[in-house]
Motif scaffolding. Sequence first.
Motif, PDB file in Angstrom:
ATOM      1  N   UNK A 142      -3.281 -42.009  -7.452  1.00 53.92           N
ATOM      2  CA  UNK A 142      -1.924 -41.828  -7.967  1.00 53.92           C
ATOM      3  C   UNK A 142      -1.523 -43.005  -8.852  1.00 53.92           C
ATOM      4  N   UNK A 143      -1.898 -44.228  -8.439  1.00 54.15           N
ATOM      5  CA  UNK A 143      -1.557 -45.415  -9.223  1.00 54.15           C
ATOM      6  C   UNK A 143      -2.283 -45.420 -10.559  1.00 54.15           C
ATOM      7  N   UNK A 144      -3.539 -44.987 -10.570  1.00 53.47           N
ATOM      8  CA  UNK A 144      -4.294 -44.921 -11.824  1.00 53.47           C
ATOM      9  C   UNK A 144      -3.645 -43.928 -12.788  1.00 53.47           C
ATOM     10  N   UNK A 145      -3.277 -42.761 -12.271  1.00 55.61           N
ATOM     11  CA  UNK A 145      -2.639 -41.757 -13.128  1.00 55.61           C
ATOM     12  C   UNK A 145      -1.299 -42.255 -13.650  1.00 55.61           C
ATOM     13  N   UNK A 146      -0.519 -42.889 -12.780  1.00 61.69           N
ATOM     14  CA  UNK A 146       0.776 -43.419 -13.195  1.00 61.69           C
ATOM     15  C   UNK A 146       0.607 -44.555 -14.187  1.00 61.69           C
ATOM     16  N   UNK A 147      -0.424 -45.387 -13.973  1.00 60.71           N
ATOM     17  CA  UNK A 147      -0.695 -46.468 -14.909  1.00 60.71           C
ATOM     18  C   UNK A 147      -1.034 -45.957 -16.298  1.00 60.71           C
ATOM     19  N   UNK A 148      -1.745 -44.854 -16.366  1.00 58.57           N
ATOM     20  CA  UNK A 148      -2.072 -44.249 -17.663  1.00 58.57           C
ATOM     21  C   UNK A 148      -0.803 -43.814 -18.373  1.00 58.57           C
TER      22      UNK A 148
END
Length: 347
Positions: A142-148
Amino acid sequence: MTSWGSLVRETRWGAKLNTVDYMREAVFFEGPTVRSQQTRFWLLLILASSIATAGIVADSTATVIGAMIVAPLMRPIQGTMLATVLGDRRNLTRSIIIMVAGATAAVLVGFLLGLIVVQDVTAATNPQVAARVSPGLIDLFAALATGIVGSIALIRSDISDTLPGVAIAISLVPPLCVAGLAMESGAYGQALGAILLFVTNVAAILATGSIIMAIYGFSKLRLLEVEDLEAERRRRVKAYITTAVMVLLVAGPLTYSTTQVIQNRDRVSKVQEYVEQVTDGTKWTIVSVTPLEGQRIHVIVKGEPPLPDVEQVYAKMRESGLNVDDITLEFIPSYSFDSSGPIVAVQ
């Protein structure tokens, strides 16, 4: 400045890109107004931390979400990412210092406000805490997707209005406040879990930001300005490797935490199944099956005497390989009355 490389990307991607000057102004602490920028950052951070802590203690999701929108911690984190891409060592150092100091301040606010709360604020007593002290691999994804999304919003002006949503999804200040509250309550393991969630979010922003910047061509801007290209490439590779290692380091504990959660769910399911078998056909009903710290499980059963065969429950659990020393069964007698007398039905 707007480089030739960024103009090419603007045509290729069919979207208007923010200039490097715009992005620097958005995430760096520099320029003639640097003092007011820092004052604003610290004011908003302290207020956001106070709001988040109050929301956590009161178990108010709306209040915690409000704190996420106010919190300014995304700025130094994205500043660290942009400074890495541009090779700006001065702003890299400054952004890291502000990020670490801000995170420490948020933990301290949570700790201090926890001093005035009578009851210990831990995962066992507060669902807001429980949701942030056992991060798993799903939190990293979730953090990776939000970071993108956050990185693209910084680069592309046509979707920059998504930043408030990114601030809510990435959840930076609440885990730090939870860490402070847990420390004040003596739950240091839970505090470490909350800090792990924060570090996971930071690592995801740095990793995805570097990749997105490279995709949009901003990573080449620094190469156009330096004479020793090979040395600059080596320095950049080291920075990217450091970020990748950071992501891998948090992935290890997150994998372990995820495995523990899966195992606990399996244990809880088995315990509930065995208790239901023994209480079937009796006047006893399971109220809750709660996993606690240290692999312990607490089962509350409510009904009317006589008691079911408790030894049979423990025997079946022991045969299945469960450690019965960690399982507590609590039977609570329950009687209902109205004006005409006792009611037979179990509540």
